[in-house]
Enzyme design. Sequence first.
Site, PDB file in Angstrom:
ATOM      1  CD  GLU A   1      -2.021   2.096   1.567  1.00 54.22           C
ATOM      2  OE1 GLU A   1      -1.731   2.949   0.688  1.00 54.22           O
ATOM      3  OE2 GLU A   1      -2.171   2.369   2.758  1.00 54.22           O
TER       4      GLU A   1
ATOM      5  CB  CYS B   1      -1.590   7.064   1.295  1.00 55.51           C
ATOM      6  SG  CYS B   1      -2.663   6.033   2.295  1.00 55.51           S
TER       7      CYS B   1
HETATM    8  O1  LIG Z   1      -1.212   6.874   4.256  1.00 50.36           O
HETATM    9  C1  LIG Z   1      -2.220   6.106   4.213  1.00 50.36           C
HETATM   10  C2  LIG Z   1      -3.390   6.513   4.919  1.00 50.36           C
HETATM   11  C3  LIG Z   1      -4.462   5.522   5.193  1.00 50.36           C
HETATM   12  C4  LIG Z   1      -5.443   6.253   5.997  1.00 50.36           C
HETATM   13  C5  LIG Z   1      -6.631   5.493   6.352  1.00 50.36           C
HETATM   14  O2  LIG Z   1      -6.675   4.284   6.213  1.00 50.36           O
HETATM   15  O3  LIG Z   1      -7.588   6.100   6.820  1.00 50.36           O
END
Ligand SMILES: O=CCCCC(=O)O
Length: 478
Positions: free
Chosen positions: A236, A270
């Site tokens: 991810e 992200c």
């Molecule tokens: O950087 C990744 C963020 C994922 C945030 C989320 O799952 O809410």
Amino acid sequence: MATSKSSIATINPATGETLKTYEPLSDEALEEKIGRAADAFRSYRLTSPQERVGWLRAAADALEADTDAVAELMVTEMGKTLAAAKAEAGKCVTALRYYAEHGPAMLEPKLADAGAVGAEQAFLVHQPIGVVLAIMPWNFPLWQAMRFAAPALMAGNVGLLKHASNVPQTALYMEELFRKAGFPADVFQTLLIGSSTIERVLRDDRVAAATLTGSAPAGQSVASIAGDALKKTVLELGGSDPYIVMPSADLDRAAEVAVTARCQNNGQSCIAAKRFFVHADVAEEFTRLFAEKMGALVVGDPMEDGTQVGPLATESGREDVERYVQDAVDKGATVVVGGTRPDRAGWYYAPTLLTGITPEMDLYDEEVFGPVAALWTVDTLEEAIDIANSHPYGLGANLWSEDEQERSTFIRDVQSGMAFVNGMVTSYPELPFGGVKQSGYGRELTDLGMYEFMNAKTVWIGPRGSEQAQGDTASASE
Ligand SMILES: O=CCCCC(=O)O
């Protein structure tokens, strides 16, 4: 990816003060921990789903009770606001309970058509893969590790957490949480190691797979090592999510959510919306509303009630953000609001809106990890989608429109792992999470997330005394 010995530390981003440092594990201590994980897997895989449900529920209860303390810890380590940290802990509780409730059904064998393959019984069983290394980032220090841990532990896997070096106390808290919830010893251990030690762990024969949430370069490195060792990975990686606003949208609501979508977690997510594409018919009004709301955000001490944007997590992170803004301005972008570093201690950066974006600017096709929104004016939805898709990332995507045709086009054509209409991309324990292109592969959460680290074993049991019909390949070779 190398870190020096002293780089595992809690440094308060609101003050720049180093509060606690840790020595990385010695080679011997690391060896012992990996050995303990492998030993733990041998017996943990044989525990029943119902036993695991009990431990997950206990972990949820313990975390709920610890919410205030662990939230303060997260604020101190990486600067998110206290309200955001409490919400993050709450989401982890929900995820633990989600897998406690739905996990056993996910682990039930799935029957196939036994008659069609000449069997008395044919089915699919999902079995745990073994010890999984989780390499996790600092921005959601509890949630990102938990969304790996809850399904993994429900599945019967064992976890080794290599967390980001600036959140060691949150990482240690997770190990402690599972221990006090009653999970068998060593099914979840935190490894205080630098990034340069990851390869050794990943190549260890006792480690079956790895999951990484982090940057694209980190993903490339982990994927190539895991590929060489033929180990399963879930990646991810980054995102630069588009946020498209069409004339039929409720503009005020779209602007309000745009601010949250961009500035959540102090702009360091992200799935934050980073590129805003606004139809020319409403661009002026939307830009005005967006700028007004960005400018009204309260920037300040993340521990204080009422603060909406705290500091960036690291000094170098703020320098990167400043560099992106300066580069865009040098190449002709307009700063509508923000664009400055507030005059105070800590690694703060003002919520910023830029217009006049062109392909020469670095932020055009990279990811800005801070509260900086880049806005394009477009003439059609297709133009917005084309520019959105030209980015190497494909994590989430947002559309604001009341038009059915536009919604269908967006869902069909936008290159992303997640598409949200009239709302912002958000992760829910109840929905799969992940991206395409340079944003990675594999999915987290739901049954999809759990099966990523399970062996889907096909089982065929023949009828007593009858002959097995052979498939085409076997007949052809006779
Ligand atoms: O950087 C990744 C963020 C994922 C945030 C989320 O799952 O809410």
